[in-house]
Motif scaffolding. Structure first.
Motif, mmCIF file in Angstrom:
data_model
loop_
_atom_site.group_PDB
_atom_site.id
_atom_site.type_symbol
_atom_site.label_atom_id
_atom_site.label_comp_id
_atom_site.label_asym_id
_atom_site.label_seq_id
_atom_site.Cartn_x
_atom_site.Cartn_y
_atom_site.Cartn_z
ATOM 1 N N LEU A 72 24.199 -49.202 -27.142
ATOM 2 C CA LEU A 72 22.883 -48.811 -27.500
ATOM 3 C C LEU A 72 21.857 -48.923 -26.356
ATOM 4 O O LEU A 72 21.177 -47.986 -26.100
ATOM 5 C CB LEU A 72 22.405 -49.483 -28.792
ATOM 6 N N SER A 73 21.718 -50.046 -25.882
ATOM 7 C CA SER A 73 20.751 -50.250 -24.614
ATOM 8 C C SER A 73 21.260 -49.543 -23.387
ATOM 9 O O SER A 73 20.330 -48.745 -22.802
ATOM 10 C CB SER A 73 20.957 -51.603 -24.176
ATOM 11 N N TYR A 74 22.515 -49.213 -23.007
ATOM 12 C CA TYR A 74 22.927 -48.557 -21.972
ATOM 13 C C TYR A 74 22.804 -46.929 -22.358
ATOM 14 O O TYR A 74 22.717 -46.056 -21.520
ATOM 15 C CB TYR A 74 24.147 -48.597 -21.577
ATOM 16 N N GLY A 75 23.042 -46.414 -23.524
ATOM 17 C CA GLY A 75 22.733 -45.258 -23.774
ATOM 18 C C GLY A 75 21.412 -44.672 -23.706
ATOM 19 O O GLY A 75 21.427 -43.516 -23.220
ATOM 20 N N GLY A 76 20.574 -45.470 -23.784
ATOM 21 C CA GLY A 76 19.256 -44.902 -23.661
ATOM 22 C C GLY A 76 18.891 -44.805 -22.130
ATOM 23 O O GLY A 76 18.505 -43.594 -21.768
ATOM 24 N N SER A 77 19.381 -45.618 -21.482
ATOM 25 C CA SER A 77 19.333 -45.615 -19.923
ATOM 26 C C SER A 77 20.195 -44.430 -19.699
ATOM 27 O O SER A 77 19.721 -44.041 -18.292
ATOM 28 C CB SER A 77 19.584 -46.851 -19.343
ATOM 29 N N LEU A 78 21.355 -44.327 -19.945
ATOM 30 C CA LEU A 78 22.338 -42.949 -19.612
ATOM 31 C C LEU A 78 21.590 -41.816 -20.044
ATOM 32 O O LEU A 78 21.418 -40.873 -19.147
ATOM 33 C CB LEU A 78 23.335 -43.326 -20.192
ATOM 34 N N GLN A 79 20.744 -41.595 -21.148
ATOM 35 C CA GLN A 79 20.393 -40.406 -21.446
ATOM 36 C C GLN A 79 19.044 -40.244 -20.424
ATOM 37 O O GLN A 79 18.662 -38.907 -19.875
ATOM 38 C CB GLN A 79 19.589 -40.451 -22.653
ATOM 39 N N ILE A 80 18.243 -41.097 -19.994
ATOM 40 C CA ILE A 80 17.129 -40.941 -19.119
ATOM 41 C C ILE A 80 17.633 -40.678 -17.789
ATOM 42 O O ILE A 80 17.099 -39.548 -17.094
ATOM 43 C CB ILE A 80 16.336 -42.293 -18.979
ATOM 44 N N TYR A 81 18.490 -41.099 -17.381
ATOM 45 C CA TYR A 81 19.354 -40.745 -16.009
ATOM 46 C C TYR A 81 19.667 -39.269 -15.999
ATOM 47 O O TYR A 81 19.692 -38.680 -15.012
ATOM 48 C CB TYR A 81 20.508 -41.717 -15.600
ATOM 49 N N LEU A 82 20.572 -38.971 -17.052
ATOM 50 C CA LEU A 82 21.101 -37.688 -17.180
ATOM 51 C C LEU A 82 19.924 -36.576 -17.128
ATOM 52 O O LEU A 82 19.936 -35.475 -16.415
ATOM 53 C CB LEU A 82 22.000 -37.429 -18.309
ATOM 54 N N GLY A 83 18.827 -37.020 -17.623
ATOM 55 C CA GLY A 83 17.516 -36.059 -17.765
ATOM 56 C C GLY A 83 16.905 -35.874 -16.444
ATOM 57 O O GLY A 83 16.626 -34.682 -16.225
ATOM 58 N N GLN A 84 16.966 -37.160 -15.717
ATOM 59 C CA GLN A 84 16.164 -37.096 -14.537
ATOM 60 C C GLN A 84 17.295 -36.069 -13.470
ATOM 61 O O GLN A 84 16.643 -35.541 -12.632
ATOM 62 C CB GLN A 84 16.147 -38.624 -13.893
ATOM 63 N N GLN A 85 18.497 -36.249 -13.764
ATOM 64 C CA GLN A 85 19.447 -35.502 -12.887
ATOM 65 C C GLN A 85 19.175 -33.902 -13.123
ATOM 66 O O GLN A 85 19.158 -33.081 -12.012
ATOM 67 C CB GLN A 85 21.008 -35.947 -13.219
ATOM 68 N N HIS A 86 19.076 -33.686 -14.174
ATOM 69 C CA HIS A 86 18.883 -32.349 -14.831
ATOM 70 C C HIS A 86 17.525 -31.785 -14.059
ATOM 71 O O HIS A 86 17.385 -30.356 -13.459
ATOM 72 C CB HIS A 86 18.640 -32.060 -16.325
ATOM 73 N N ASP A 87 16.353 -32.528 -14.412
ATOM 74 C CA ASP A 87 14.916 -32.203 -13.608
ATOM 75 C C ASP A 87 15.206 -32.120 -12.126
ATOM 76 O O ASP A 87 14.515 -31.191 -11.678
ATOM 77 C CB ASP A 87 13.997 -33.266 -14.008
#
Length: 188
Positions: A72-87
């Motif tokens: 759960l803790s790494y899932g949120g970070s991974l989601q933010i990372y993937l969102g930043q990569q898309h942006d």
């Protein structure tokens, strides 16, 4: 074998057997079935909880809980990372598009700096001719020029509820423009 003597596994104490062993064996047989050496005893292993037919120890439950918390803790970070990569990818594509657009505009600007191109555009778009030349315009049966000339049309249509401007609206607009002319931008 008469008397009190029984074989080597007998219940009586023999010359090499202590009395204690017989009591231990008797106590085990009274409480439960004999335990095979491959099965762990309950005193040594951790208590287990039965979940739908699966034997889960406390250690496994704690390990599973830790793994869930980490996921759960790494899932949120991974989601933010993937969102930043898309942006970042979108921003890089916009930069490439704008760079290509700037290159096109600079090429057009350099064409307009060429006097021959300006003359060609004046002839084609405005129908101008050089001094000493005779200009012709071919007009069709409907009274419109054929193949040449420029028709100026508005790029946008009227919005819903908007009316066509009348002459006094156009005159008011030209007066307002004359009062506050747009500044001419010169490039050096």
């Amino acid at each position: 074998m008469a008397g009190g003597s029984r074989g080597p596994r007998g219940g009586s104490a023999g010359p090499g057997r202590p009395q204690q062993r017989r009591t231990r064996t008797t106590a085990r047989s009274a409480d439960s079935a004999p335990v095979s050496p491959s099965e762990p005893t309950t005193a040594i292993s951790t208590p287990a909880i039965w979940l739908r037919g699966l034997r889960v120890t406390r250690r496994a439950m704690v390990l599973g809980l830790v793994l869930v918390v980490l996921a759960l803790s790494y899932g949120g970070s991974l989601q933010i990372y993937l969102g930043q990569q898309h942006d970042l990818a979108v921003a890089e594509q916009q930069i490439r598009d704008r760079t290509a657009q700037v290159a096109d505009l600079e090429a057009e600007l350099s064409r307009w700096n060429d006097p021959d191109y300006v003359r060609t555009q004046a002839r084609a778009r405005l129908g101008w001719v050089m001094p000493g030349e005779t200009g012709y315009r071919v007009v069709g049966a409907d009274g419109q020029p054929i193949g040449g000339g420029v028709t100026l049309e508005s790029e946008r249509g009227l919005a819903q509820g908007e009316r066509t401007p009348v002459w006094w609206d156009r005159m008011l607009g030209s007066i307002e423009t004359a009062d506050a002319p747009a500044r001419k931008v010169t490039r050096r």
